[in-house]
Design a protein around this motif. Structure first.
Motif, PDB file in Angstrom:
ATOM      1  N   UNK A   3       0.857  -1.186   0.000  1.00 55.00           N
ATOM      2  CA  UNK A   3       0.000   0.000   0.000  1.00 55.00           C
ATOM      3  C   UNK A   3       0.889   1.230   0.000  1.00 55.00           C
ATOM      4  N   UNK A   4       0.570   2.187  -0.848  1.00 48.03           N
ATOM      5  CA  UNK A   4       1.269   3.466  -0.863  1.00 48.03           C
ATOM      6  C   UNK A   4       0.259   4.576  -0.610  1.00 48.03           C
ATOM      7  N   UNK A   5       0.502   5.344   0.418  1.00 45.80           N
ATOM      8  CA  UNK A   5      -0.329   6.505   0.728  1.00 45.80           C
ATOM      9  C   UNK A   5       0.432   7.731   0.255  1.00 45.80           C
ATOM     10  N   UNK A   6      -0.189   8.535  -0.591  1.00 44.12           N
ATOM     11  CA  UNK A   6       0.508   9.654  -1.209  1.00 44.12           C
ATOM     12  C   UNK A   6      -0.206  10.980  -0.945  1.00 44.12           C
ATOM     13  N   UNK A   7       0.413  11.819  -0.088  1.00 42.14           N
ATOM     14  CA  UNK A   7      -0.019  13.208   0.135  1.00 42.14           C
ATOM     15  C   UNK A   7      -1.512  13.324   0.445  1.00 42.14           C
ATOM     16  N   UNK A   8      -1.987  12.495   1.365  1.00 44.41           N
ATOM     17  CA  UNK A   8      -3.399  12.535   1.736  1.00 44.41           C
ATOM     18  C   UNK A   8      -3.686  13.737   2.631  1.00 44.41           C
ATOM     19  N   UNK A   9      -4.740  14.460   2.301  1.00 42.60           N
ATOM     20  CA  UNK A   9      -5.235  15.536   3.152  1.00 42.60           C
ATOM     21  C   UNK A   9      -6.731  15.364   3.323  1.00 42.60           C
ATOM     22  N   UNK A  10      -7.193  15.663   4.527  1.00 46.85           N
ATOM     23  CA  UNK A  10      -8.622  15.554   4.834  1.00 46.85           C
ATOM     24  C   UNK A  10      -8.976  16.662   5.820  1.00 46.85           C
ATOM     25  N   UNK A  11     -10.019  17.416   5.476  1.00 43.98           N
ATOM     26  CA  UNK A  11     -10.485  18.490   6.356  1.00 43.98           C
ATOM     27  C   UNK A  11     -11.952  18.273   6.678  1.00 43.98           C
ATOM     28  N   UNK A  12     -12.331  18.637   7.892  1.00 44.21           N
ATOM     29  CA  UNK A  12     -13.710  18.473   8.324  1.00 44.21           C
ATOM     30  C   UNK A  12     -14.097  19.648   9.206  1.00 44.21           C
ATOM     31  N   UNK A  13     -15.089  20.412   8.756  1.00 40.77           N
ATOM     32  CA  UNK A  13     -15.550  21.549   9.541  1.00 40.77           C
ATOM     33  C   UNK A  13     -14.476  22.578   9.807  1.00 40.77           C
ATOM     34  N   UNK A  14     -13.602  22.798   8.832  1.00 39.91           N
ATOM     35  CA  UNK A  14     -12.531  23.768   9.007  1.00 39.91           C
ATOM     36  C   UNK A  14     -11.319  23.236   9.744  1.00 39.91           C
ATOM     37  N   UNK A  15     -11.385  21.999  10.219  1.00 38.71           N
ATOM     38  CA  UNK A  15     -10.258  21.392  10.933  1.00 38.71           C
ATOM     39  C   UNK A  15      -9.529  20.424  10.017  1.00 38.71           C
ATOM     40  N   UNK A  16      -8.199  20.465  10.050  1.00 34.67           N
ATOM     41  CA  UNK A  16      -7.396  19.545   9.251  1.00 34.67           C
ATOM     42  C   UNK A  16      -7.226  18.237  10.011  1.00 34.67           C
ATOM     43  N   UNK A  17      -7.726  17.157   9.429  1.00 35.10           N
ATOM     44  CA  UNK A  17      -7.646  15.833  10.062  1.00 35.10           C
ATOM     45  C   UNK A  17      -6.401  15.092   9.582  1.00 35.10           C
TER      46      UNK A  17
END
Length: 330
Positions: A3-17
């Motif tokens: 598995x390769x995870x590449x530059x994942x970003x996730x935001x929820x309600x203005x917060x960076x998860x």
């Protein structure tokens, strides 16, 4: 399956998860995502499983992008902290469930399903419990059944989200050893989420330490402990004494890298406020004149040599110091 995870970003309600997270998980390895609550580790696991969609980045399985694949098409087994067994089904029925609900064209024969369940019950050391209901099992046994059910469909990847979090310390310790043996037999690529550093260090081939939506360090458990890359990792993984600020960062020392003496020339004055001598190591809490507390671990022979007691004045010095940059507050 790698598995390769590449530059994942996730935001929820203005917060960076998740904040530009990248991670390589080799085929057949067991990787632990270790970090405090809110660090992003469960969200990362859910993105890998397809239960969450990232705002940016991608997940590659054997080099193929899977971010757009449905969860059921990813060949992933998922085990949660709470067992989620079907209470009205026996152990055998729970383990067989994933095979029996497959589409008719993909469903194995009854004999094949029966043989697969027998194999898994033997693997989890519960071959005599097949007819019992979940309510007749201990917490540890229920979690083993949950793992067997996830393995029944022969997933390419096994994802574990705090699988032992609801169990007491002794059962957790036993299941950690069992999980490692199970992985060595099954060879399924496994990702374990935990906030328990002892669990991560004992079970995993590789540990990824997460904090504030990012991965701070990835490495073998021993390297993470002996050579922390940041002040956060130093403080979160194992006990660590913060000594003083120096050029380039903060000086730290592990409790077992500290020594005590009765000679004023051998260190900084301190007073023993707590002494616990159980097992091979004695654990001492010291107060410095500045009010700072230090933790020191001595071998039993060294403790007996010095004849130490609570309330005694001693002199403390580090045998090994690590200078690390970064915010050390958890």
């Amino acid at each position: 399956m790698s598995i390769e995870v590449r530059n994942l970003s996730k935001r929820l309600g203005g917060k960076t998860i998740l904040d530009r997270v990248s991670l390589d998980i080799p085929e057949g390895s067991l990787v632990a995502l270790l970090g405090p609550s809110g660090s992003g580790k469960t969200t990362l696991l859910r993105v890998i499983a397809g239960l969450e969609t990232p705002d940016e980045g991608e997940v590659l399985v054997r080099g193929e992008a899977t971010t757009v694949r449905r969860p059921q098409d990813r060949h992933v087994g998922f085990v949660f902290q709470h067992y989620a067994l079907f209470p009205h089904m026996s152990v055998r029925q729970n383990v067989a469930f994933g095979l029996e609900v497959k589409p008719r064209t993909q469903r194995p024969s009854r004999d094949v399903i029966r043989a697969r369940v027998d194999e898994l019950l033997q693997l989890i050391q519960m071959d005599s419990y097949g007819q019992r209901l979940p309510s007749e099992l201990s917490g540890g046994q229920r979690q083993r059944v949950a793992l067997a059910r996830a393995l029944a469909v022969e997933p390419s990847v096994l994802l574990l989200d705090e699988p032992f979090g609801a169990l007491d310390a002794q059962v957790r310790a036993e299941l950690r050893q069992w999980l490692r043996r199970l992985h060595d037999v099954s060879k399924v690529t496994t990702v374990l989420v935990t906030h328990d550093q002892e669990e991560a260090m004992e079970v995993a081939d590789t540990v990824a330490v997460m904090n504030r939506a990012r991965i701070e360090q990835v490495g073998h458990p021993r390297d993470i402990y002996d050579h922390p890359a940041t002040a956060f990792v130093a403080r979160f993984v194992g006990q660590m004494n913060q000594l003083h600020q120096v050029e380039g960062g903060t000086a730290f020392a592990r409790p077992h890298d500290m020594d005590l003496s009765l000679d004023p020339a051998d260190g900084e004055p301190a007073r023993i406020t707590k002494l616990v001598s159980v097992g091979p190591l004695a654990r001492l809490r010291l107060d410095l004149p500045s009010g700072q507390e230090l933790e020191v671990h001595l071998t039993r022979p060294r403790l007996e040599e010095l004849q130490l007691a609570e309330g005694q004045q001693v002199y403390v010095r580090p045998n090994r110091v690590q200078v690390l940059a970064g915010d050390y507050i958890i």
